[in-house]
Design an enzyme around this catalytic site. Structure first.
Site, PDB file in Angstrom:
ATOM      1  N   ASN A  42       0.845  -1.185   0.000  1.00 54.36           N
ATOM      2  CA  ASN A  42       0.000   0.000   0.000  1.00 54.36           C
ATOM      3  C   ASN A  42       0.887   1.244   0.000  1.00 54.36           C
ATOM      4  O   ASN A  42       0.887   2.021   0.928  1.00 54.36           O
ATOM      5  CB  ASN A  42      -0.925  -0.017   1.219  1.00 54.36           C
ATOM      6  N   TYR A 112      -0.122  11.525 -10.349  1.00 55.77           N
ATOM      7  CA  TYR A 112      -0.772  10.420  -9.636  1.00 55.77           C
ATOM      8  C   TYR A 112      -1.377   9.433 -10.634  1.00 55.77           C
ATOM      9  O   TYR A 112      -1.173   8.227 -10.539  1.00 55.77           O
ATOM     10  CB  TYR A 112      -1.846  10.969  -8.686  1.00 55.77           C
ATOM     11  N   LYS A 116      -0.245   5.509 -11.189  1.00 50.02           N
ATOM     12  CA  LYS A 116      -1.191   4.423 -10.901  1.00 50.02           C
ATOM     13  C   LYS A 116      -1.487   3.595 -12.164  1.00 50.02           C
ATOM     14  O   LYS A 116      -1.713   2.391 -12.076  1.00 50.02           O
ATOM     15  CB  LYS A 116      -2.464   4.959 -10.253  1.00 50.02           C
TER      16      LYS A 116
END
Length: 168
Positions: A42, A112, A116
């Site tokens: 994570n 971001y 991702k």
């Protein structure tokens, strides 16, 4: 996280995902408990600079998010796979991606979103490379969590969904 299938020994390991030595040490600590069967990575975060349009994002902010969101996940997955291969019993790795790994958002989150998307591709590469060794590698892709950083965006996204539904 490390857990033994044959007993109650399990542990949680926290590491700075941008520090390769910490990431490797956490995997080594799990192996010392008797082996690594499962891992959940994570690693990730955002940056206020990423709230600007892509052209206004600094290269330094883009690089920092890449280090955290992508390279950190790569390092963790790499060392976890190495440990699982050495043990010879397979295992499962889950990388936490994001809804941003399958879509983009106009005007914001360029770094971001890029990282991702890359985590999704990286996970697929690991999955296909080690499936025959009994190692499963998957990504989950949760949506945004309302927070101070995302509050305006989450509200705007909700309004967009409401407008789209009303137009139907």
């Amino acid at each position: 996280v490390a857990a033994r299938a044959d007993g109650p020994r399990r542990a949680f390991f926290k590491a700075d995902a941008t520090d390769e030595a910490q990431v490797k040490a956490s995997v080594d600590a799990a192996v010392a408990l008797g082996g690594l069967d499962f891992a959940f990575n994570n690693a990730g975060g955002g940056h206020e600079g990423d709230m600007a349009p892509p052209h206004a994002l600094s290269v330094a902010d883009f690089r920092a998010l890449t280090e955290l969101n992508l390279i950190g996940v790569f390092a963790a997955t790499k060392y976890q796979v190495e440990a699982m291969l050495a043990r010879g019993k397979g295992g499962s790795i889950v990388n936490c991606g994001s809804i941003a790994g399958s879509r983009a958002f106009p005007g914001i989150f360029a770094a971001y979103t890029t990282t991702k998307h890359a985590v999704a591709g990286l996970t697929k590469a690991f999955a296909l490379s080690y499936a025959t060794e009994g190692i499963r590698v998957n990504t989950i892709a949760p949506g945004f969590t309302p927070s101070e950083l995302t509050a305006g965006f989450v509200a705007a996204e909700a309004m967009g969904v409401a407008r789209a539904a009303a137009a139907m």
